[in-house]
Design an enzyme around this catalytic site. Structure first.
Site, PDB file in Angstrom:
ATOM      1  N   SER A 128       0.858  -1.176   0.000  1.00 51.92           N
ATOM      2  CA  SER A 128       0.000   0.000   0.000  1.00 51.92           C
ATOM      3  C   SER A 128       0.899   1.232   0.000  1.00 51.92           C
ATOM      4  CB  SER A 128      -0.934  -0.015   1.209  1.00 51.92           C
ATOM      5  OG  SER A 128      -1.773   1.122   1.215  1.00 51.92           O
ATOM      6  N   TYR A 177      -4.379   7.658  -7.045  1.00 51.88           N
ATOM      7  CA  TYR A 177      -3.405   6.874  -6.291  1.00 51.88           C
ATOM      8  C   TYR A 177      -3.888   6.642  -4.863  1.00 51.88           C
ATOM      9  CZ  TYR A 177       1.257   5.465  -4.620  1.00 51.88           C
ATOM     10  OH  TYR A 177       2.326   4.785  -4.085  1.00 51.88           O
ATOM     11  N   LYS A 215      -4.631   3.010  -3.127  1.00 53.87           N
ATOM     12  CA  LYS A 215      -3.932   2.539  -1.935  1.00 53.87           C
ATOM     13  C   LYS A 215      -4.899   2.240  -0.794  1.00 53.87           C
ATOM     14  CE  LYS A 215       0.246   2.622  -3.601  1.00 53.87           C
ATOM     15  NZ  LYS A 215       0.993   1.378  -3.826  1.00 53.87           N
TER      16      LYS A 215
END
Length: 316
Positions: free
Chosen positions: A206, A220, A224
């Protein structure tokens, strides 16, 4: 040496505070981190200036040193994605040097071959391909020939730092496909093999962006956060079957992997103060140390953990 570095920074219009996160890195690592802005010749000249005009011969390393544990992965087959560069390559390299059989996947076939050549005595099977396609996922699993002890889903890309109101479809679709859908599909493919064996370990990388909203752009950050959800759900569902699923959330990492082009000015300006608060930047090998620990049998009692390997950024 500090006054020499300050002089170099002054020439470029920067200041000493800009190097605060990287003070703990070996000077050599700045070449990688700079993405070409600081060539090797600059570092060599700094060392010569501090050493009477001479480049010293090999000397004892200072600071953190990787300590390989012989045999820690002996008899284990481990899939590592993105194995041609960055944290991914450092992870694959360490597992291979600790006795593991590596199924190394990456879209860059030439770089995979170069990685394989670096470790001629290791047991490495390279499987080039684009893991956003089912054919590539199937090829990776087939290369393991029915035995998969662990999976390291490390491969990923960054976004353009854009906020939700300006994130293009192309950025969203590419980041989600590579960073979330592909690792999910590979995890889904290996779980039946691990379930049949009654044991296995999965590590999904992550990020600090998976723990907060001010570390990267919208796509993004969503990716994650998503991989953390995939991780904790799988840990709950499969923990009773002997399969451990964990995640490492890195902060700043000196991999030299460039950011995408056309970075959002609005997003970058909003994120900059928080990114400048990164307390330290890690090397790829330091992140690999965290990842390989969770994949190894040393982490036998750890399942569903999200380990922040970020130098303490997440507690600020």
């Amino acid at each position: 040496m500090p006054y020499l570095v300050r002089g170099l920074l002054a020439q470029s219009g920067a200041n000493a505070e800009s190097l605060t996160p990287v003070r703990g890195l070996p000077l050599q690592q700045l070449v990688t981190l700079s993405q070409g802005a600081m060539p090797q010749s600059v570092v060599d000249e700094l060392v010569r200036s501090a050493n009477g005009g001479e480049l010293p011969s090999d000397s004892e390393p200072t600071g953190w040193v990787e300590r390989v544990t012989p045999g820690r992965f002996a008899g284990m087959t481990v899939i590592v994605t993105g194995a041609a560069s960055g944290i991914d390559k450092a992870t694959a390299s360490r597992i291979a040097r600790e006795g593991g059989r590596i199924i190394a996947s990456d879209i860059a076939a030439d770089k995979l071959d170069a990685f394989n050549a670096e470790l001629p005595d290791a047991d490495i099977i390279t499987v080039p391909g684009d893991l956003t396609t089912q054919d590539a996922v199937d090829a990776v699993v087939a290369a393991a020939e029915g035995r998969i002890n662990a999976l390291a889903n490390v491969a990923g890309i960054n976004d353009d730092f854009s906020p939700a109101g300006e994130t293009p479809d192309a950025v969203w679709d590419r980041v989600i496909a590579i960073d979330l859908t592909a690792p999910f599909k590979l995890m889904r493919a290996v779980l039946p093999v691990m379930e049949a064996a009654g044991r296995g370990a999965i590590l999904n990388v992550s990020s600090e962006a998976g723990l907060r909203g001010n570390a990267s752009g919208n796509a993004y950050t969503a990716r994650k956060h998503g991989i953390i959800g995939v991780t904790t759900s799988a840990a709950f569902m499969y923990g009773s079957k002997g399969i451990r699923v964990n995640s490492v959330a890195p902060g700043g990492v000196a991999t030299g992997i460039p950011f995408p082009k056309n970075v959002s000015e609005a997003g970058s300006a909003r994120l900059a103060p928080f990114q400048q608060a990164i307390p330290s930047v890690a090397t790829a090998e330091q992140l690999a140390a965290s990842i390989t620990f969770l994949l190894s049998n040393d982490a036998v009692n750890i399942n569903g953990a999200i380990v922040a390997s970020d130098g303490g950024w997440s507690v600020q």
